[in-house]
Design a protein around this motif. Structure first.
Motif, mmCIF file in Angstrom:
data_model
loop_
_atom_site.group_PDB
_atom_site.id
_atom_site.type_symbol
_atom_site.label_atom_id
_atom_site.label_comp_id
_atom_site.label_asym_id
_atom_site.label_seq_id
_atom_site.Cartn_x
_atom_site.Cartn_y
_atom_site.Cartn_z
ATOM 1 N N GLN A 134 -5.755 -17.176 -3.768
ATOM 2 C CA GLN A 134 -7.043 -17.510 -4.373
ATOM 3 C C GLN A 134 -8.222 -16.797 -3.703
ATOM 4 N N TYR A 135 -8.034 -16.351 -2.460
ATOM 5 C CA TYR A 135 -9.151 -15.756 -1.717
ATOM 6 C C TYR A 135 -8.809 -14.335 -1.298
ATOM 7 N N LEU A 136 -9.854 -13.547 -1.143
ATOM 8 C CA LEU A 136 -9.704 -12.164 -0.710
ATOM 9 C C LEU A 136 -10.787 -11.851 0.314
ATOM 10 N N ALA A 137 -10.375 -11.369 1.485
ATOM 11 C CA ALA A 137 -11.318 -10.987 2.534
ATOM 12 C C ALA A 137 -11.425 -9.465 2.571
ATOM 13 N N LEU A 138 -12.657 -8.964 2.558
ATOM 14 C CA LEU A 138 -12.914 -7.526 2.582
ATOM 15 C C LEU A 138 -13.879 -7.186 3.712
ATOM 16 N N VAL A 139 -13.629 -6.064 4.364
ATOM 17 C CA VAL A 139 -14.574 -5.499 5.340
ATOM 18 C C VAL A 139 -14.822 -4.057 4.923
ATOM 19 N N THR A 140 -16.085 -3.726 4.679
ATOM 20 C CA THR A 140 -16.447 -2.377 4.263
ATOM 21 C C THR A 140 -17.420 -1.762 5.263
ATOM 22 N N ASN B 167 -10.830 2.512 -1.567
ATOM 23 C CA ASN B 167 -12.018 3.241 -1.140
ATOM 24 C C ASN B 167 -11.939 3.574 0.349
ATOM 25 N N LYS B 168 -12.385 4.764 0.706
ATOM 26 C CA LYS B 168 -12.350 5.172 2.112
ATOM 27 C C LYS B 168 -13.234 4.294 2.990
ATOM 28 N N ASN B 169 -14.243 3.668 2.395
ATOM 29 C CA ASN B 169 -15.149 2.816 3.158
ATOM 30 C C ASN B 169 -14.571 1.430 3.408
ATOM 31 N N LEU B 170 -13.369 1.188 2.888
ATOM 32 C CA LEU B 170 -12.743 -0.115 3.081
ATOM 33 C C LEU B 170 -12.042 -0.155 4.433
ATOM 34 N N VAL B 171 -12.486 -1.041 5.312
ATOM 35 C CA VAL B 171 -11.915 -1.165 6.648
ATOM 36 C C VAL B 171 -10.757 -2.166 6.654
ATOM 37 N N ARG B 172 -10.958 -3.297 5.974
ATOM 38 C CA ARG B 172 -9.936 -4.342 5.921
ATOM 39 C C ARG B 172 -9.896 -4.942 4.528
ATOM 40 N N ARG B 173 -8.706 -5.360 4.126
ATOM 41 C CA ARG B 173 -8.518 -6.051 2.849
ATOM 42 C C ARG B 173 -7.307 -6.941 2.970
ATOM 43 N N LEU B 174 -7.478 -8.254 2.718
ATOM 44 C CA LEU B 174 -6.349 -9.168 2.858
ATOM 45 C C LEU B 174 -6.524 -10.362 1.933
ATOM 46 N N TYR C 109 0.854 -1.184 0.000
ATOM 47 C CA TYR C 109 0.000 0.000 0.000
ATOM 48 C C TYR C 109 0.894 1.240 0.000
ATOM 49 N N PHE C 110 0.450 2.257 -0.732
ATOM 50 C CA PHE C 110 1.172 3.522 -0.782
ATOM 51 C C PHE C 110 0.238 4.662 -0.400
ATOM 52 N N SER C 111 0.797 5.693 0.226
ATOM 53 C CA SER C 111 0.031 6.883 0.595
ATOM 54 C C SER C 111 0.593 8.095 -0.137
ATOM 55 N N THR C 112 -0.294 8.970 -0.551
ATOM 56 C CA THR C 112 0.101 10.218 -1.187
ATOM 57 C C THR C 112 -0.944 11.273 -0.846
ATOM 58 N N MET C 113 -0.769 12.494 -1.366
ATOM 59 C CA MET C 113 -1.678 13.598 -1.030
ATOM 60 C C MET C 113 -2.397 14.096 -2.280
ATOM 61 N N ASP C 114 -3.679 14.415 -2.113
ATOM 62 C CA ASP C 114 -4.468 15.081 -3.144
ATOM 63 C C ASP C 114 -4.573 16.545 -2.735
ATOM 64 N N LEU C 115 -3.805 17.409 -3.395
ATOM 65 C CA LEU C 115 -3.767 18.819 -3.006
ATOM 66 C C LEU C 115 -4.978 19.595 -3.499
ATOM 67 N N VAL C 116 -5.808 18.974 -4.343
ATOM 68 C CA VAL C 116 -7.052 19.627 -4.770
ATOM 69 C C VAL C 116 -8.140 19.410 -3.724
ATOM 70 N N LYS C 117 -8.310 18.154 -3.295
ATOM 71 C CA LYS C 117 -9.298 17.835 -2.259
ATOM 72 C C LYS C 117 -8.744 18.028 -0.844
ATOM 73 N N LEU C 118 -7.428 18.247 -0.748
ATOM 74 C CA LEU C 118 -6.766 18.407 0.549
ATOM 75 C C LEU C 118 -7.030 17.203 1.453
ATOM 76 N N GLU C 119 -6.699 16.029 0.941
ATOM 77 C CA GLU C 119 -6.883 14.806 1.711
ATOM 78 C C GLU C 119 -5.825 13.788 1.308
ATOM 79 N N ASP C 120 -5.627 12.821 2.198
ATOM 80 C CA ASP C 120 -4.678 11.747 1.931
ATOM 81 C C ASP C 120 -5.325 10.680 1.052
ATOM 82 N N LEU C 121 -4.536 10.104 0.177
ATOM 83 C CA LEU C 121 -4.999 9.036 -0.698
ATOM 84 C C LEU C 121 -4.178 7.784 -0.454
ATOM 85 N N THR C 122 -4.811 6.636 -0.579
ATOM 86 C CA THR C 122 -4.133 5.354 -0.449
ATOM 87 C C THR C 122 -4.418 4.528 -1.690
#
Length: 330
Positions: free
Chosen positions: A95-101, A82-89, A45-58
């Motif tokens: 073969q499998y992906l677990a998501l919590v939104t 997505n900001k609504n994503l709590v967990r992703r693994l 995962y990488f983090s950067t900045m959106d200077l238009v919306k003034l928020e962090d992006l992942t």
């Protein structure tokens, strides 16, 4: 403003935009090798900045690397998180992906769990569904206060969540007094210091074979389990416990707090305490592959500096003996 001042200001703004847009590595979702130990698959995962919306992006992207030829074989496109994503693994076998939104409806936060097999959604449920879910909201990622781990065989998922709470009902509409639930005004102590969302924790297991979520019973009520690693036995895992009494202090970055190690057999609901709450802090256990009854962890002294040198310890779960592999240098 003079022409020279305007050029300096423009140059300063462009320099800031350039460096603010540089991504930083914030996490690694999975890092696995193929059966021949020649191909390495990494999902950081990488983090950067959106200077238009003034928020962090992942965002995330996948890399495939040849250990034999020392070459990068594949790089995926950038995938914003997505900001609504709590967990992703992703599972170790890929073969499998677990998501919590999380979704907000009115004043209520709703949590959903999804298990994907390739492009197929094979299991999902809402956390508030009392018929399926034995737990409350699933805790977000925190190196000290929560875990979300696939088993090495990719058949089980162990995670921490809040205790299930009864929904608040009016005295006049509840059929029984036990159905009223706790008032929203009741104070619930949390861990503070960037962990205000963390109050209680219960350890749960999702069993892929029977597609069922289970609350591991007999968990000590006066302890908080915040770290976990699977053992070579698919029914057992090693956990780090923090004491909740006499009061809670922040856990994040506090690697000088007394902890204890536990072994849990989730199938038999059995908890075995491996160490005492002594003058040592034990964190970040990692089981040794192909080594039964052995794992390593980092050890430091209680009440000393928060960021202090640590010892690398080898622990035997059968004899409960500890061996210093790498000692600390003061």
């Amino acid at each position: 403003m003079t022409t020279t001042d305007n050029k300096i200001l423009t140059s300063a703004i462009e320099t800031y935009r350039h460096y603010a847009g540089q991504p930083t590595l914030s996490d690694i979702e999975s890092c696995r090798q193929d059966s021949n130990d020649e191909i390495l698959h990494i999902t950081p995962y990488f983090s950067t900045m959106d200077l238009v919306k003034l928020e962090d992006l992942t965002y995330t992207r996948s890399f495939t690397y040849s250990l034999k030829n020392r070459q990068l074989l594949f790089t995926s496109n950038v995938t914003p998180i997505n900001k609504n994503l709590v967990r992703r693994l992703a599972s170790p076998d890929g073969q499998y992906l677990a998501l919590v939104t999380k979704e907000t409806k009115g004043e209520q936060d709703l949590y959903y769990v999804q298990i994907w097999h390739d492009e197929h959604l094979i299991f999902n449920y809402e956390v508030n569904d009392n018929k399926i879910s034995p737990h409350g909201k699933i805790l977000p990622k925190n190196d000290y206060g929560s875990f979300f781990e696939w088993s090495p065989d990719s058949r089980r998922l162990i995670f921490t969540a809040e205790e299930k709470r009864k929904p608040l009902k009016s005295y006049f509409t509840a059929e029984k007094l036990d159905d009223i639930g706790e008032p929203a005004s009741i104070y619930r102590e949390n861990w503070g210091e960037q962990m205000e969302l963390f109050e209680t924790s219960v350890v749960c297991i999702f069993d892929l074979d029977i597609k069922q979520v289970k609350l591991i019973e007999n968990q000590p009520k006066d302890l908080y389990f915040g770290q976990c690693t699977w053992t070579t036995n698919p029914d057992e895992c090693i956990l780090v416990a923090f004491r909740c009494e006499p009061y809670r202090l922040g856990l994040i970055y506090c690697e000088n707090r007394s902890t204890a190690l536990f072994k849990c057999n989730w199938r038999n609901n059995e908890w075995i305490q491996l160490t005492e709450f002594d003058q040592l802090c034990r964190l970040f256990p990692r089981h040794l592959p192909k080594k039964d009854n052995q794992f390593v962890y980092l050890q430091s002294d209680v009440y000393r500096a928060h960021a202090q040198c640590k010892r690398l310890i080898l622990f035997n779960t059968e004899t409960k003996q500890e061996k210093i592999l790498i000692d600390r240098i003061d």
